[in-house]
Design a protein around this motif. Structure first.
Motif, mmCIF file in Angstrom:
data_model
loop_
_atom_site.group_PDB
_atom_site.id
_atom_site.type_symbol
_atom_site.label_atom_id
_atom_site.label_comp_id
_atom_site.label_asym_id
_atom_site.label_seq_id
_atom_site.Cartn_x
_atom_site.Cartn_y
_atom_site.Cartn_z
ATOM 1 N N ILE A 226 0.876 -1.169 0.000
ATOM 2 C CA ILE A 226 0.000 0.000 0.000
ATOM 3 C C ILE A 226 0.912 1.217 0.000
ATOM 4 C CG2 ILE A 226 -1.740 1.294 1.289
ATOM 5 C CD1 ILE A 226 -2.648 -1.439 2.428
ATOM 6 N N GLY A 227 0.743 2.076 -0.988
ATOM 7 C CA GLY A 227 1.568 3.281 -1.109
ATOM 8 C C GLY A 227 0.888 4.443 -0.401
ATOM 9 N N VAL A 228 1.610 5.050 0.541
ATOM 10 C CA VAL A 228 1.062 6.159 1.320
ATOM 11 C C VAL A 228 1.882 7.410 1.040
ATOM 12 C CG1 VAL A 228 0.511 7.002 3.641
ATOM 13 C CG2 VAL A 228 0.322 4.546 3.123
ATOM 14 N N ALA A 229 1.234 8.448 0.544
ATOM 15 C CA ALA A 229 1.910 9.716 0.275
ATOM 16 C C ALA A 229 2.061 10.481 1.580
ATOM 17 C CB ALA A 229 1.108 10.541 -0.732
ATOM 18 N N VAL A 230 3.307 10.832 1.896
ATOM 19 C CA VAL A 230 3.566 11.523 3.168
ATOM 20 C C VAL A 230 4.347 12.811 2.914
ATOM 21 C CG1 VAL A 230 3.602 9.320 4.406
ATOM 22 C CG2 VAL A 230 5.754 10.333 3.667
ATOM 23 N N PRO A 231 4.129 13.832 3.738
ATOM 24 C CA PRO A 231 4.898 15.069 3.572
ATOM 25 C C PRO A 231 6.361 14.893 3.978
ATOM 26 C CG PRO A 231 2.922 15.419 4.916
ATOM 27 C CD PRO A 231 3.113 13.942 4.783
ATOM 28 N N SER A 232 6.627 14.030 4.962
ATOM 29 C CA SER A 232 7.987 13.878 5.475
ATOM 30 C C SER A 232 8.204 12.461 5.986
ATOM 31 C CB SER A 232 8.227 14.873 6.620
ATOM 32 O OG SER A 232 9.376 14.483 7.359
ATOM 33 N N LEU A 233 9.121 11.732 5.354
ATOM 34 C CA LEU A 233 9.469 10.386 5.838
ATOM 35 C C LEU A 233 9.997 10.453 7.261
ATOM 36 C CD1 LEU A 233 11.388 8.563 2.959
ATOM 37 C CD2 LEU A 233 9.052 8.193 3.732
ATOM 38 N N ASP A 234 10.859 11.432 7.523
ATOM 39 C CA ASP A 234 11.497 11.503 8.837
ATOM 40 C C ASP A 234 10.467 11.660 9.947
ATOM 41 O OD1 ASP A 234 13.946 11.254 7.660
ATOM 42 O OD2 ASP A 234 14.359 13.406 7.615
ATOM 43 N N GLU A 235 9.383 12.376 9.650
ATOM 44 C CA GLU A 235 8.376 12.616 10.685
ATOM 45 C C GLU A 235 7.502 11.397 10.934
ATOM 46 O OE1 GLU A 235 6.012 16.120 10.178
ATOM 47 O OE2 GLU A 235 7.787 17.408 10.000
ATOM 48 N N ILE A 236 7.115 10.655 9.883
ATOM 49 C CA ILE A 236 6.119 9.596 10.054
ATOM 50 C C ILE A 236 6.736 8.206 10.204
ATOM 51 C CG2 ILE A 236 5.677 9.071 7.617
ATOM 52 C CD1 ILE A 236 3.004 9.477 10.363
ATOM 53 N N LEU A 237 7.956 8.019 9.714
ATOM 54 C CA LEU A 237 8.564 6.694 9.774
ATOM 55 C C LEU A 237 8.630 6.120 11.196
ATOM 56 C CD1 LEU A 237 9.903 4.349 8.292
ATOM 57 C CD2 LEU A 237 12.067 5.610 8.387
ATOM 58 N N PRO A 238 8.991 6.915 12.224
ATOM 59 C CA PRO A 238 9.037 6.348 13.577
ATOM 60 C C PRO A 238 7.700 5.794 14.051
ATOM 61 C CG PRO A 238 10.242 8.414 13.506
ATOM 62 C CD PRO A 238 9.510 8.287 12.188
ATOM 63 N N PHE A 239 6.586 6.364 13.575
ATOM 64 C CA PHE A 239 5.275 5.828 13.965
ATOM 65 C C PHE A 239 5.116 4.392 13.474
ATOM 66 C CE2 PHE A 239 0.937 4.991 12.375
ATOM 67 C CZ PHE A 239 0.334 4.761 13.593
ATOM 68 N N TYR A 240 5.359 4.165 12.185
ATOM 69 C CA TYR A 240 5.179 2.819 11.627
ATOM 70 C C TYR A 240 6.224 1.845 12.180
ATOM 71 C CZ TYR A 240 1.814 4.549 8.203
ATOM 72 O OH TYR A 240 0.710 5.082 7.601
ATOM 73 N N GLY B 284 4.600 14.654 -5.352
ATOM 74 C CA GLY B 284 4.556 16.070 -4.993
ATOM 75 C C GLY B 284 3.260 16.721 -5.451
ATOM 76 N N LYS B 285 2.884 16.425 -6.701
ATOM 77 C CA LYS B 285 1.627 16.986 -7.236
ATOM 78 C C LYS B 285 0.420 16.434 -6.486
ATOM 79 C CE LYS B 285 3.327 17.730 -11.952
ATOM 80 N NZ LYS B 285 3.324 17.150 -13.300
ATOM 81 N N TYR B 286 0.483 15.140 -6.169
ATOM 82 C CA TYR B 286 -0.638 14.502 -5.477
ATOM 83 C C TYR B 286 -0.860 15.138 -4.110
ATOM 84 C CZ TYR B 286 -3.518 10.875 -3.337
ATOM 85 O OH TYR B 286 -4.539 10.206 -2.696
ATOM 86 N N VAL B 287 0.224 15.308 -3.342
ATOM 87 C CA VAL B 287 0.092 15.862 -1.991
ATOM 88 C C VAL B 287 -0.375 17.317 -2.062
ATOM 89 C CG1 VAL B 287 1.376 16.512 0.092
ATOM 90 C CG2 VAL B 287 1.724 14.253 -0.933
ATOM 91 N N ALA B 288 0.133 18.068 -3.060
ATOM 92 C CA ALA B 288 -0.295 19.463 -3.191
ATOM 93 C C ALA B 288 -1.787 19.551 -3.485
ATOM 94 C CB ALA B 288 0.515 20.144 -4.295
ATOM 95 N N LYS B 289 -2.298 18.618 -4.277
ATOM 96 C CA LYS B 289 -3.698 18.672 -4.708
ATOM 97 C C LYS B 289 -4.644 18.053 -3.671
ATOM 98 C CE LYS B 289 -6.527 17.366 -8.722
ATOM 99 N NZ LYS B 289 -6.537 16.584 -9.971
ATOM 100 N N ARG B 290 -4.253 16.903 -3.121
ATOM 101 C CA ARG B 290 -5.175 16.134 -2.276
ATOM 102 C C ARG B 290 -4.737 15.997 -0.831
ATOM 103 N NH1 ARG B 290 -7.853 11.150 -5.347
ATOM 104 N NH2 ARG B 290 -8.322 12.094 -7.352
ATOM 105 N N GLY B 291 -3.511 16.402 -0.551
ATOM 106 C CA GLY B 291 -2.981 16.198 0.793
ATOM 107 C C GLY B 291 -2.446 14.785 0.952
#
Ligand code: CO
Length: 141
Positions: free
Chosen positions: A19-33, A75-82
Motif C-alpha cells: 500500500i503506497g502512502v503519500a507523506v509530507p515527510s518520511l522523517d516525521e512519520i517513519l518512527p510511527f510505523y 509532490g503533485k498529489y500531496v499538493a492537490k489532495r494532501g
C-alpha cells in the motif's frame, strides 16, 4: 454440499504487494510505523521522483512515499489532495496477461507496457478513472 479443491501450489495468486502512502515527510512519520507499530523497515530504491521507506506487514509492505521534488507525481498529489493512501499494489502471476485482460476489458492503463518499480519488479499502473477512483499498481512476482 460444496466441494473444495486444494489450491494449486504452482499458482501463487493475486495478493496485496504493498500500500503506497503519500507523506509530507518520511522523517516525521517513519518512527510511527517502525517504532510505535513495530513494522520492520526494508530498504527500497527511490522511484518516480519519490523517496520510499518500506515497512514489512506480513507478506505485504507499506511504502511511505515522500516527494523528492514538488513536480514529481507524489509532490503533485500531496499538493492537490494532501497526504494519504496513494495507491494499492497487487501481485499478479502474469503481468502481461493481466494487462492484456485489462485492455480487453476497456480498462484505461497509465503504463501501456511494464516497467521496473521500486522493488525491482515489473510493474504497471492502471488509471483510477477506470477503477472506481483507486490507483492500482500491478506487480509481477
Ligand atoms: Co507502488
Amino acid at each position: 454440499m460444496s466441494h473444495q479443491t486444494a489450491p494449486d501450489p504452482t499458482r501463487r495468486g493475486t495478493r496485496i504487494a504493498h500500500i503506497g502512502v503519500a507523506v509530507p515527510s518520511l522523517d516525521e512519520i517513519l518512527p510511527f510505523y517502525r517504532d510505535v507499530l513495530g513494522m520492520p523497515e526494508t530498504p527500497l530504491d527511490d522511484a518516480d521522483g519519490a523517496r520510499i521507506a518500506g515497512l514489512v506487514v506480513g507478506e505485504s509492505l507499506v511504502e511511505l512515499l515522500e516527494a523528492a521534488t514538488p513536480e514529481s507525481p507524489i509532490g503533485k498529489y500531496v499538493a492537490k489532495r494532501g497526504p494519504g493512501i496513494h495507491h494499492i499494489c497487487f501481485n499478479v502471476d502474469d503481468l502481461d496477461g493481466a494487462l492484456a485482460r485489462c485492455r480487453a476489458a476497456g480498462i484505461r492503463l497509465i503504463d501501456e507496457t511494464p516497467r521496473i518499480g521500486a522493488e525491482g519488479k515489473r510493474i504497471a499502473f492502471l488509471h483510477p478513472s477506470a477503477t472506481a477512483g483507486v490507483l492500482i499498481e500491478l506487480s509481477e512476482y
